[in-house]
Design an enzyme around this catalytic site. Structure first.
Site, PDB file in Angstrom:
ATOM      1  N   ASN A 222     -10.568  -3.243  -6.292  1.00 43.35           N
ATOM      2  CA  ASN A 222      -9.751  -2.312  -7.096  1.00 43.35           C
ATOM      3  C   ASN A 222     -10.345  -2.008  -8.479  1.00 43.35           C
ATOM      4  O   ASN A 222      -9.905  -1.075  -9.153  1.00 43.35           O
ATOM      5  CB  ASN A 222      -8.311  -2.827  -7.249  1.00 43.35           C
ATOM      6  CG  ASN A 222      -7.485  -2.694  -5.983  1.00 43.35           C
ATOM      7  OD1 ASN A 222      -6.550  -3.457  -5.753  1.00 43.35           O
ATOM      8  ND2 ASN A 222      -7.814  -1.721  -5.140  1.00 43.35           N
TER       9      ASN A 222
ATOM     10  N   ASP B  89       0.826  -1.220   0.000  1.00 41.95           N
ATOM     11  CA  ASP B  89       0.000   0.000   0.000  1.00 41.95           C
ATOM     12  C   ASP B  89       0.856   1.264   0.000  1.00 41.95           C
ATOM     13  O   ASP B  89       1.967   1.277   0.521  1.00 41.95           O
ATOM     14  CB  ASP B  89      -0.907  -0.021   1.242  1.00 41.95           C
ATOM     15  CG  ASP B  89      -2.034   0.977   1.142  1.00 41.95           C
ATOM     16  OD1 ASP B  89      -2.311   1.472   0.029  1.00 41.95           O
ATOM     17  OD2 ASP B  89      -2.642   1.284   2.179  1.00 41.95           O
TER      18      ASP B  89
HETATM   19  C1  FPP Z   1      -2.102  -0.075  -3.324  1.00 44.32           C
HETATM   20  O1  FPP Z   1      -1.592   1.267  -3.306  1.00 44.32           O
HETATM   21  C2  FPP Z   1      -1.535  -0.808  -4.453  1.00 44.32           C
HETATM   22  C3  FPP Z   1      -2.255  -1.409  -5.463  1.00 44.32           C
HETATM   23  C4  FPP Z   1      -3.731  -1.396  -5.486  1.00 44.32           C
HETATM   24  C5  FPP Z   1      -1.596  -2.088  -6.597  1.00 44.32           C
HETATM   25  C6  FPP Z   1      -0.370  -2.892  -6.290  1.00 44.32           C
HETATM   26  C7  FPP Z   1       0.221  -3.343  -7.568  1.00 44.32           C
HETATM   27  C8  FPP Z   1       1.534  -3.355  -7.882  1.00 44.32           C
HETATM   28  C9  FPP Z   1       2.604  -3.004  -6.920  1.00 44.32           C
HETATM   29  C10 FPP Z   1       1.991  -3.701  -9.278  1.00 44.32           C
HETATM   30  C11 FPP Z   1       1.834  -5.101  -9.741  1.00 44.32           C
HETATM   31  C12 FPP Z   1       2.254  -6.184  -8.819  1.00 44.32           C
HETATM   32  C13 FPP Z   1       3.239  -7.131  -9.020  1.00 44.32           C
HETATM   33  C14 FPP Z   1       3.301  -8.277  -8.100  1.00 44.32           C
HETATM   34  C15 FPP Z   1       4.236  -7.040 -10.098  1.00 44.32           C
HETATM   35  P1  FPP Z   1      -2.602   2.488  -3.495  1.00 44.32           P
HETATM   36  O2  FPP Z   1      -2.720   2.787  -4.944  1.00 44.32           O
HETATM   37  O3  FPP Z   1      -3.897   2.173  -2.818  1.00 44.32           O
HETATM   38  O4  FPP Z   1      -1.856   3.642  -2.754  1.00 44.32           O
HETATM   39  P2  FPP Z   1      -2.528   4.889  -2.012  1.00 44.32           P
HETATM   40  O5  FPP Z   1      -3.297   4.327  -0.855  1.00 44.32           O
HETATM   41  O6  FPP Z   1      -1.342   5.697  -1.586  1.00 44.32           O
HETATM   42  O7  FPP Z   1      -3.398   5.600  -3.011  1.00 44.32           O
END
Ligand code: FPP
Length: 237
Positions: free
Chosen positions: A66, A18
């Site tokens: 998501n 996150d």
């Molecule tokens: C949460 O941060 C993250 C996600 C919903 C996506 C995670 C995906 C990746 C790291 C890329 C693909 C994965 C692999 C295994 C290669 P957020 O967007 O909710 O952050 P925020 O809370 O700061 O907005």
């Protein structure tokens, strides 16, 4: 890390990646850049776990919730996954076993097929098991498991009284794997957000202030230290 601490390493670490969006915002970059850096961080931490000989690592890549994000952001995350999957193909020699937790049906066909192929072809590998939670939701997983067990009851293969914790665990995406000992959530949020609600029932939860793209091997060591300082009693005394 000394030998004593090495003996106390968790067998299964699960991570909620996150803070990608906030990392990008702080730098006035598009959110997608945060995910790109987050994907690199995942590669780094997965290698670190492999070197520490932690046998199971699970990462939350995309939740059932998501899909509510803008299409452009979803597409960018899916492209990162495509890239990651093709990279895994190039590193088949690393002996890692890759599993996908979640309902892969709604994903683009190429991602679904590649994911299933890698899962199949790496099934006999003996190195670290890496679970990628993809279109994963814990409640959704439990409903799927309940439906499958109900169907088996209806077919006369099972009686409702046969359903115990072990049988239920085997109906989940993580069938045959140990439950996570440690769940890490960076970015300062203190909740588990539908991530492994069944499997994580006894996991130690470690919430950290660092944003996922900035998460380093040192942060992972710190999470391990916190884990090792806790006394796990599993309901006993
Ligand atoms: C949460 O941060 C993250 C996600 C919903 C996506 C995670 C995906 C990746 C790291 C890329 C693909 C994965 C692999 C295994 C290669 P957020 O967007 O909710 O952050 P925020 O809370 O700061 O907005």
């Amino acid at each position: 890390m000394g030998e004593t601490q090495k003996n106390l390493l968790p067998r299964h670490v699960a991570i909620i990646m996150d803070g990608n969006g906030r990392w990008a915002k702080k730098r006035m970059l598009p959110r997608t850049m945060g995910h790109k850096k987050g994907a690199e961080t995942f590669g780094k931490i997965a290698r670190y776990c492999r070197n520490l000989e932690i046998p199971y690592l699970t990462a939350y890549a995309f939740s059932t919730e998501n899909w509510k994000r803008p299409k452009e952001e979803i597409d960018a995350i899916m492209d990162l996954l495509r890239h990651y999957l093709s990279d895994v193909f190039r590193h088949q020699d690393e002996n890692a076993r890759l599993c996908f937790l979640g309902d892969l049906e709604p994903l683009d066909e190429d991602i679904r097929e590649t994911a299933l192929r890698i899962q199949r072809e790496s099934a006999q590998n003996h190195g670290i098991t890496i679970n990628i939670a993809l279109n994963y939701g814990g409640r959704d997983e439990i409903i799927h498991a309940a439906q499958n067990l109900a169907k088996r009851c209806m077919a006369g293969e099972l009686s409702p009284n046969d359903i115990d914790e072990a049988l239920f665990s085997d109906a989940l995406y993580t069938a045959g794997q140990p439950d996570p000992d440690l769940i890490i959530r960076p970015s300062g949020e203190c909740r588990t957000s539908n991530f492994l609600p069944w499997q994580g029932a006894y996991a130690e939860l470690v919430f950290m202030d660092v944003l996922w793209p900035d998460f380093s091997e040192k942060d992972f060591d710190r999470a391990l230290e916190i884990y090792q300082s806790r006394s796990r009693r599993f309901g006993g005394i």
